[in-house]
Design an enzyme around this catalytic site. Structure first.
Site, PDB file in Angstrom:
ATOM      1  N   ALA A  17       0.819  -1.220   0.000  1.00 23.07           N
ATOM      2  CA  ALA A  17       0.000   0.000   0.000  1.00 23.07           C
ATOM      3  C   ALA A  17       0.846   1.261   0.000  1.00 23.07           C
ATOM      4  O   ALA A  17       0.351   2.347  -0.283  1.00 23.07           O
ATOM      5  CB  ALA A  17      -0.943   0.005   1.205  1.00 23.07           C
ATOM      6  N   ARG A  22      10.186   7.373  -3.592  1.00 27.61           N
ATOM      7  CA  ARG A  22      11.548   7.542  -4.123  1.00 27.61           C
ATOM      8  C   ARG A  22      11.745   6.946  -5.511  1.00 27.61           C
ATOM      9  O   ARG A  22      12.757   7.193  -6.158  1.00 27.61           O
ATOM     10  CB  ARG A  22      12.566   6.935  -3.141  1.00 27.61           C
ATOM     11  CG  ARG A  22      12.853   7.862  -1.973  1.00 27.61           C
ATOM     12  CD  ARG A  22      14.060   7.394  -1.217  1.00 27.61           C
ATOM     13  NE  ARG A  22      13.734   6.298  -0.317  1.00 27.61           N
ATOM     14  CZ  ARG A  22      14.605   5.354   0.047  1.00 27.61           C
ATOM     15  NH1 ARG A  22      15.836   5.360  -0.433  1.00 27.61           N
ATOM     16  NH2 ARG A  22      14.251   4.397   0.877  1.00 27.61           N
ATOM     17  N   LYS A  29       5.161   1.131  -7.505  1.00 29.11           N
ATOM     18  CA  LYS A  29       6.481   0.536  -7.281  1.00 29.11           C
ATOM     19  C   LYS A  29       6.488  -0.971  -7.517  1.00 29.11           C
ATOM     20  O   LYS A  29       7.376  -1.496  -8.197  1.00 29.11           O
ATOM     21  CB  LYS A  29       6.950   0.852  -5.855  1.00 29.11           C
ATOM     22  CG  LYS A  29       8.264   0.208  -5.512  1.00 29.11           C
ATOM     23  CD  LYS A  29       8.883   0.768  -4.272  1.00 29.11           C
ATOM     24  CE  LYS A  29       8.345   0.129  -3.023  1.00 29.11           C
ATOM     25  NZ  LYS A  29       9.050   0.621  -1.821  1.00 29.11           N
ATOM     26  N   THR A  87       2.442  -0.224   9.158  1.00 36.67           N
ATOM     27  CA  THR A  87       2.391  -1.645   8.798  1.00 36.67           C
ATOM     28  C   THR A  87       1.391  -2.435   9.656  1.00 36.67           C
ATOM     29  O   THR A  87       0.765  -3.375   9.153  1.00 36.67           O
ATOM     30  CB  THR A  87       3.799  -2.264   8.891  1.00 36.67           C
ATOM     31  OG1 THR A  87       4.433  -1.828  10.099  1.00 36.67           O
ATOM     32  CG2 THR A  87       4.670  -1.849   7.715  1.00 36.67           C
ATOM     33  N   ASN A 177      15.428  -6.389  10.910  1.00 39.61           N
ATOM     34  CA  ASN A 177      14.132  -6.997  10.604  1.00 39.61           C
ATOM     35  C   ASN A 177      13.913  -6.942   9.097  1.00 39.61           C
ATOM     36  O   ASN A 177      13.953  -5.879   8.494  1.00 39.61           O
ATOM     37  CB  ASN A 177      13.044  -6.205  11.343  1.00 39.61           C
ATOM     38  CG  ASN A 177      11.637  -6.585  10.896  1.00 39.61           C
ATOM     39  OD1 ASN A 177      11.411  -7.695  10.419  1.00 39.61           O
ATOM     40  ND2 ASN A 177      10.704  -5.661  11.070  1.00 39.61           N
ATOM     41  N   ARG A 341       9.908 -12.172 -36.825  1.00 42.14           N
ATOM     42  CA  ARG A 341       8.769 -11.634 -36.073  1.00 42.14           C
ATOM     43  C   ARG A 341       7.797 -12.749 -35.695  1.00 42.14           C
ATOM     44  O   ARG A 341       7.923 -13.887 -36.155  1.00 42.14           O
ATOM     45  CB  ARG A 341       8.120 -10.525 -36.900  1.00 42.14           C
ATOM     46  CG  ARG A 341       9.067  -9.316 -37.026  1.00 42.14           C
ATOM     47  CD  ARG A 341       8.583  -8.318 -38.046  1.00 42.14           C
ATOM     48  NE  ARG A 341       7.205  -7.924 -37.807  1.00 42.14           N
ATOM     49  CZ  ARG A 341       6.454  -7.282 -38.701  1.00 42.14           C
ATOM     50  NH1 ARG A 341       6.943  -6.970 -39.884  1.00 42.14           N
ATOM     51  NH2 ARG A 341       5.213  -6.958 -38.406  1.00 42.14           N
TER      52      ARG A 341
HETATM   53  C1  UD1 Z   1       9.551  -1.840   7.875  1.00 43.58           C
HETATM   54  C2  UD1 Z   1       9.722  -2.333   9.302  1.00 43.58           C
HETATM   55  C3  UD1 Z   1      11.217  -2.421   9.609  1.00 43.58           C
HETATM   56  C4  UD1 Z   1      11.903  -3.347   8.627  1.00 43.58           C
HETATM   57  C5  UD1 Z   1      11.631  -2.875   7.206  1.00 43.58           C
HETATM   58  C6  UD1 Z   1      12.137  -3.903   6.207  1.00 43.58           C
HETATM   59  C7  UD1 Z   1       7.793  -1.472  10.506  1.00 43.58           C
HETATM   60  C8  UD1 Z   1       7.288  -0.461  11.451  1.00 43.58           C
HETATM   61  N1  UD1 Z   1       9.066  -1.416  10.198  1.00 43.58           N
HETATM   62  O1  UD1 Z   1      10.088  -0.542   7.832  1.00 43.58           O
HETATM   63  O2  UD1 Z   1      11.388  -2.928  10.936  1.00 43.58           O
HETATM   64  O3  UD1 Z   1      13.302  -3.347   8.868  1.00 43.58           O
HETATM   65  O4  UD1 Z   1      10.200  -2.741   6.976  1.00 43.58           O
HETATM   66  O5  UD1 Z   1      12.077  -3.394   4.918  1.00 43.58           O
HETATM   67  O6  UD1 Z   1       7.027  -2.315  10.082  1.00 43.58           O
HETATM   68  N2  UD1 Z   1       3.032  -0.542   3.941  1.00 43.58           N
HETATM   69  C9  UD1 Z   1       1.666  -0.570   3.804  1.00 43.58           C
HETATM   70  N3  UD1 Z   1       0.915   0.301   4.523  1.00 43.58           N
HETATM   71  C10 UD1 Z   1       1.468   1.202   5.356  1.00 43.58           C
HETATM   72  C11 UD1 Z   1       2.882   1.232   5.488  1.00 43.58           C
HETATM   73  C12 UD1 Z   1       3.623   0.341   4.782  1.00 43.58           C
HETATM   74  O7  UD1 Z   1       1.118  -1.380   3.053  1.00 43.58           O
HETATM   75  O8  UD1 Z   1       0.720   1.971   5.983  1.00 43.58           O
HETATM   76  C13 UD1 Z   1       3.825  -1.499   3.172  1.00 43.58           C
HETATM   77  C14 UD1 Z   1       4.772  -0.875   2.191  1.00 43.58           C
HETATM   78  O9  UD1 Z   1       4.167  -0.707   0.917  1.00 43.58           O
HETATM   79  C15 UD1 Z   1       5.904  -1.871   2.141  1.00 43.58           C
HETATM   80  C16 UD1 Z   1       5.900  -2.485   3.538  1.00 43.58           C
HETATM   81  O10 UD1 Z   1       4.621  -2.221   4.084  1.00 43.58           O
HETATM   82  O11 UD1 Z   1       5.649  -2.904   1.210  1.00 43.58           O
HETATM   83  C17 UD1 Z   1       6.982  -1.898   4.446  1.00 43.58           C
HETATM   84  O12 UD1 Z   1       6.720  -0.507   4.589  1.00 43.58           O
HETATM   85  P1  UD1 Z   1       7.886   0.545   4.654  1.00 43.58           P
HETATM   86  O13 UD1 Z   1       7.311   1.900   4.829  1.00 43.58           O
HETATM   87  O14 UD1 Z   1       8.825   0.345   3.534  1.00 43.58           O
HETATM   88  O15 UD1 Z   1       8.534   0.103   6.019  1.00 43.58           O
HETATM   89  P2  UD1 Z   1       9.909   0.526   6.598  1.00 43.58           P
HETATM   90  O16 UD1 Z   1       9.795   1.863   7.184  1.00 43.58           O
HETATM   91  O17 UD1 Z   1      10.958   0.300   5.615  1.00 43.58           O
END
Ligand code: UD1
Ligand code: CA
Length: 469
Positions: A17, A22, A29, A87, A177, A341
């Site tokens: 989501a 970036r 993405k 998350t 993690n 082709r």
């Molecule tokens: C998260 C973890 C972190 C871990 C990292 C690994 C948490 C709080 N932190 O951080 O510990 O090391 O992933 O990559 O979970 N997403 C949603 N909805 C949201 C937020 C995120 O669907 O409201 C999805 C994103 O699209 C992505 C995934 O969850 O696929 C991770 O989200 P992201 O914001 O990248 O998490 P990080 O801050 O990197």
């Protein structure tokens, strides 16, 4: 379509989501391709290896584009997270799909495409063996910056601290993690409701579950991956290129281990589904894509692109060819500078030479089209010689028409075959002909202006020129 596995109690949830700011892209993405296939498709394939009973995708930003991409996957359920509050909040949205079920939730990220099926198997094994409430996939990395850190007490995981909330000592922890977990479904949604957004980002952190379960004396396990590359996430175009390079290298190594020679793996780009037989040699700068299958003992020279094509054994592709959706039989030779082709079939030991284009055309066994030709919508029998510069005129501006050249025919150079037209078995067509009518078997077709030689013309012309000056 993969149908839900009967009796499976595994439920896959994929988070996708987030905005992916970036990437700076109009494309979501998770739909950016890695080695020719959208990241999300890699993740779905990996997930399929553990035969989940249900697969749920959490979408938010550009939800419609992601949904459209998966319109032929009725086995994937969608839940929309709007707004995106973190998350934990994302996983909460899946309650509509998973309420009332039991078993294990395997949580994946749509932007982690290198994860291997074997790692998911190990995750499930470790999770079940420990009867854990949660099992976290972790990795030890050189640069842990940006990741949640695994904080241990007496060797056991105590909690996960996000970069922004970490103390200087916690920031030095190199075990991170991965964002991939297994959860026992039974306590999951109640536990998620107890998570608060008291942190630097004001988000609901899924990672808080670890400390919550530990307080409740529920077992939390970790699974350390051997190769941290496997859990790399993609947040930028640079990471997209890095992850693609890793996937490519893995494929190249597999092929070399199976007996394929890659002269220069660094410049050889082969998609994951491509199959190549033993003793085939691939020169530098070759791109092989999609569902291509290549036989044994072939040679693919430099700077060739092959997509969704089938090459039998002992085929030679000379330099600078483009081959898309075509089939080439054993021992045939193509190029240099040839273009095959879709729906083209080149027969056994046939030859297609330089600057020859074939479209929806069958070239029979042992036939040759060696120079400068366009052959479209044509059925060409075996042992035909197509002379240099032969053109099938298959299009009248509105419709396409067929050309048939029967076995053993000889088409002289610079011939136009105005379709629909048929050249009979063993017939000859004189060079420079514009053939508009069928040529019967064994006949000679000739259709060109008759030549006249004007004796002494050059001398006379010179004379008139001098008199006029
Ligand atoms: C998260 C973890 C972190 C871990 C990292 C690994 C948490 C709080 N932190 O951080 O510990 O090391 O992933 O990559 O979970 N997403 C949603 N909805 C949201 C937020 C995120 O669907 O409201 C999805 C994103 O699209 C992505 C995934 O969850 O696929 C991770 O989200 P992201 O914001 O990248 O998490 P990080 O801050 O990197
Ligand atoms: Ca984040």
């Amino acid at each position: 379509m993969t149908s839900p596995a009967a009796g499976s109690d595994i439920h896959v949830v994929i988070l996708a989501a987030g905005q992916g700011t970036r990437m700076k892209s109009a494309l979501p993405k998770v739909l950016h391709p890695v080695a020719g296939r959208p990241m999300l498709d890699h993740v779905l394939r990996t997930a399929a290896a553990i035969s989940p009973a249900t697969t749920t995708l959490v979408v938010g930003h550009q939800a419609e584009a992601v949904r459209r991409h998966l319109r032929e996957r009725p086995d994937v359920a969608f839940v929309v997270q709007e707004p995106q509050l973190g998350t934990a909040h994302a996983v909460q949205q899946t309650e509509s799909v998973l309420a009332g079920r039991t078993g294990t939730v395997v949580l994946l990220s749509g932007d982690v495409p290198l994860l291997r099926p074997a790692t998911l198997q190990r995750l499930l094994g470790a999770h079940r063996a420990a009867n854990a409430a949660a099992t976290v996939v972790t990795a030890i990395v050189e640069r842990p910056y940006g990741y949640g850190r695994i904080v241990r007490t007496n060797g056991r995981i105590a909690r996960i601290v996000e970069e922004r909330d970490a103390s200087p000592a916690q920031r030095r922890v190199r075990e991170i993690n991965s964002g991939i977990y297994a959860f026992d479904l039974a306590p999951l949604f109640d536990a998620l409701r107890t998570i608060a957004a008291r942190n630097a980002q004001g988000e609901y952190y899924l990672t808080d579950l670890v400390a919550i379960y530990r307080r409740r004396k529920r077992p939390v396990e970790t699974l350390l991956v051997d190769d941290p590359a496997e859990i790399r996430g993609v947040n930028s175009r640079t990471e997209l290129a890095e992850v693609s390079a890793i996937m490519r290298q893995t494929k190249n190594e597999e092929l070399m281990a199976a007996g394929v020679t890659l002269i220069d793996p660094a410049t050889t780009y082969i998609d994951p589904d491509v199959q190549i037989g033993q003793d085939t040699v691939i020169h530098p700068g070759v791109v092989i894509q999609g569902q291509t299958r290549i036989g044994a003992a072939c040679e693919i020279h430099a700077c060739v692109r092959i997509a969704d094509a089938q090459l039998a054994d002992r085929v030679t592709i000379h330099n600078f060819c483009l081959i898309i959706g075509a089939r080439v039989a054993a021992g045939a030779s193509i190029g240099p500078f040839a273009h095959l082709r879709p729906e083209t079939e080149v027969g056994e030991a046939a030859k297609v030479g330089n600057f020859v284009e074939l479209k929806k055309t069958t070239l029979g066994a042992g036939s040759k089209a060696n120079h400068l030709s366009y052959l479209g919508d044509a059925t060409i029998g075996p042992n035909v010689n197509v002379g240099a510069g032969t053109i099938t005129c298959n299009y009248d501006g509105q419709k396409k028409y067929q050309t048939v050249i029967e076995e053993g025919a000889f088409i002289g150079s610079d011939t136009q075959l105005v379709a629909p037209v048929r050249i009979g078995k063993g017939a000859y067509v004189a060079a420079g002909s514009s053939i508009t009518e069928d040529v019967p078997p064994g006949a000679l077709g000739i259709a060109r202006g008759r030549q006249t030689n004007v004796e002494g013309w050059v001398e006379r012309r010179k004379k008139t020129a001098t008199e006029n000056t």
